[in-house]
Design a protein around this motif. Sequence first.
Motif, PDB file in Angstrom:
ATOM      1  N   SER A  38     -22.891 -93.722  72.305  1.00  0.00           N
ATOM      2  CA  SER A  38     -21.763 -92.881  72.692  1.00  0.00           C
ATOM      3  C   SER A  38     -20.568 -93.050  71.767  1.00  0.00           C
ATOM      4  N   ASP A  39     -20.368 -94.249  71.226  1.00  0.00           N
ATOM      5  CA  ASP A  39     -19.229 -94.496  70.335  1.00  0.00           C
ATOM      6  C   ASP A  39     -19.706 -94.605  68.896  1.00  0.00           C
ATOM      7  N   ALA A  40     -20.392 -93.581  68.428  1.00  0.00           N
ATOM      8  CA  ALA A  40     -20.963 -93.621  67.079  1.00  0.00           C
ATOM      9  C   ALA A  40     -20.632 -92.349  66.312  1.00  0.00           C
ATOM     10  N   THR A  41     -20.479 -92.494  65.016  1.00  0.00           N
ATOM     11  CA  THR A  41     -20.373 -91.366  64.101  1.00  0.00           C
ATOM     12  C   THR A  41     -21.702 -91.269  63.366  1.00  0.00           C
ATOM     13  N   VAL A  42     -22.407 -90.151  63.552  1.00  0.00           N
ATOM     14  CA  VAL A  42     -23.767 -89.995  63.021  1.00  0.00           C
ATOM     15  C   VAL A  42     -23.770 -88.898  61.967  1.00  0.00           C
ATOM     16  N   ALA A  43     -24.411 -89.176  60.842  1.00  0.00           N
ATOM     17  CA  ALA A  43     -24.518 -88.189  59.764  1.00  0.00           C
ATOM     18  C   ALA A  43     -25.946 -88.205  59.231  1.00  0.00           C
ATOM     19  N   ARG A  44     -26.432 -87.024  58.821  1.00  0.00           N
ATOM     20  CA  ARG A  44     -27.824 -86.897  58.375  1.00  0.00           C
ATOM     21  C   ARG A  44     -27.889 -86.430  56.932  1.00  0.00           C
ATOM     22  N   ARG A  45     -28.734 -87.117  56.163  1.00  0.00           N
ATOM     23  CA  ARG A  45     -29.108 -86.671  54.836  1.00  0.00           C
ATOM     24  C   ARG A  45     -30.491 -86.047  54.917  1.00  0.00           C
ATOM     25  N   ASP A  46     -31.068 -85.715  53.737  1.00  0.00           N
ATOM     26  CA  ASP A  46     -32.405 -85.128  53.731  1.00  0.00           C
ATOM     27  C   ASP A  46     -33.451 -86.112  54.237  1.00  0.00           C
ATOM     28  N   THR A  47     -33.353 -87.378  53.838  1.00  0.00           N
ATOM     29  CA  THR A  47     -34.399 -88.347  54.167  1.00  0.00           C
ATOM     30  C   THR A  47     -33.878 -89.542  54.952  1.00  0.00           C
ATOM     31  N   SER A  48     -32.683 -89.446  55.496  1.00  0.00           N
ATOM     32  CA  SER A  48     -32.155 -90.575  56.264  1.00  0.00           C
ATOM     33  C   SER A  48     -31.074 -90.110  57.217  1.00  0.00           C
ATOM     34  N   VAL A  49     -30.827 -90.929  58.216  1.00  0.00           N
ATOM     35  CA  VAL A  49     -29.733 -90.716  59.163  1.00  0.00           C
ATOM     36  C   VAL A  49     -28.934 -92.009  59.224  1.00  0.00           C
ATOM     37  N   VAL A  50     -27.615 -91.897  59.175  1.00  0.00           N
ATOM     38  CA  VAL A  50     -26.741 -93.067  59.204  1.00  0.00           C
ATOM     39  C   VAL A  50     -25.837 -92.984  60.425  1.00  0.00           C
ATOM     40  N   ALA A  51     -25.641 -94.132  61.085  1.00  0.00           N
ATOM     41  CA  ALA A  51     -24.749 -94.190  62.239  1.00  0.00           C
ATOM     42  C   ALA A  51     -23.770 -95.343  62.061  1.00  0.00           C
ATOM     43  N   ILE A  52     -22.487 -95.060  62.248  1.00  0.00           N
ATOM     44  CA  ILE A  52     -21.446 -96.094  62.289  1.00  0.00           C
ATOM     45  C   ILE A  52     -21.091 -96.271  63.758  1.00  0.00           C
ATOM     46  N   VAL A  53     -21.433 -97.428  64.326  1.00  0.00           N
ATOM     47  CA  VAL A  53     -21.381 -97.624  65.773  1.00  0.00           C
ATOM     48  C   VAL A  53     -20.270 -98.591  66.139  1.00  0.00           C
ATOM     49  N   ALA A  54     -19.360 -98.147  67.000  1.00  0.00           N
ATOM     50  CA  ALA A  54     -18.333 -99.039  67.533  1.00  0.00           C
ATOM     51  C   ALA A  54     -18.973 -99.958  68.575  1.00  0.00           C
ATOM     52  N   VAL A  55     -18.681-101.266  68.476  1.00  0.00           N
ATOM     53  CA  VAL A  55     -19.335-102.245  69.353  1.00  0.00           C
ATOM     54  C   VAL A  55     -18.296-103.178  69.958  1.00  0.00           C
TER      55      VAL A  55
END
Length: 450
Positions: A256-273
């Motif tokens: 819920s507290d994440a910024t998610v971005a997608r590339r062609d071959t990967s997905v990256v998430a910056i997650v607040a913890v």
Amino acid sequence: MNTQSGLCLVSGAPRAEERPVTVDSGPGPRVVEENRVLREVVGLYTQLSGLATQDSDLRSVVALIADRLGVGAMVIDDERDVLASAGPSPQAVEDVHHHLRQLDLGKVLAASARARRAITLPGVDNDVALVVAPIVMGEEIPAYLLTGRPSGGGAVEDLGLLATEHAAMICGIVLGRHRLVASVVGNARLDLVEALLLARDRTEFELHNWARHLGIDDRRPHVVMTVALEPPPGGSAAGLARLGAYVERLLTARLSDATVARRDTSVVAIVAVGDDERAAVDEVTAVGRLCRASSGARYPGSGVNVGVGGVCRGLSDFARSYAEARLAVETTIRMTRLGGVVAFRDLGIQRLLSRVADVDDLRAFAADVLGELIAHERNNSTDYLSTLSVYFQENDSPKRTAKIMYLHPNTVTYRIRRVEEITGLSLSSYRDRLTVQVALEIINGLGDEL
């Protein structure tokens, strides 16, 4: 014949004033009904076209067609997920769902796609009849509009078919517009995320501005997760895109507290913890395992590998956590027995082994050290390698090893002695013991690839 006054009258013919008069009674019931339906079609077309010029979503289009036709309606994508549904009652929508469950839906959608126009499916066993219309975007058909077929026959049913086909065209416009906006927004978000994760020699002011645009609270600790994507063997670029979109949606929903971005071959998430670093990494890693399992079930044969970096206490740490996550995911791709999901902190010596450029060098090292033991196991069906692994994990305790493996301690002692005899190494020697442990880590990582 009477020729008076120059008139020729045929005997028996009625006089002009005696002929019957035909009275125009107006159009018949069928014509009246067709005119009414035509007015309905024109009105509905006008309303649907109006939605295309507004910032409307699929739900608005589906709700309008359901309301005007008085039937259940829904949009499903090419993977049969419901994107929007509406109806005059919950039962009307359920009627459409029920009919779908009775169909070979794949064949129905394929037939509609080939025709590139709406088709009608008659009801069976009291099921509501259906109209299925492809939602076309250029050469692509990303979704389908399904409506219950209005009862009444004739022109009324034609209204349902025509209205559904036109509504599908409007849905295509709405989807295309939303896809374009999502692409622009997604690219902008990806640019900002990459700026944060790949930044070198940037000021805190620049990092803070990028984080603010992404809605990231830099006062909280964060963890970076990266997911590497591989389509099934022979999979297409479109299949890889669907896999990426699924992973992106899943991470967005679960974190819920994440910024998610997608590339062609990967997905990256910056997650607040939270502040507990170990618990934070454990929670993000657990979501990674769920992501891998769900994606594998949804797209059999696809590859989803997850790496989790360390906790960041400031924006300048994001690049470090991202590099750790990438190293973790690269390591679990090479070391298949790591399970496809691993946190950087759990890599141990695998962090060093992953730096070896050629994996064949790792295999050669492990074969030189434990090759004879591996051959002995294959030829004699012994269990020396697993015993050795547990023995090391339990700090050379035969008793604890025996408890874990359901053996007698004397059996453990015997097996360890046989390992030394077969390999020619002494586990009481620091150098030999370290060599065996490293070789064992390689074997445990590479698995059957050795």
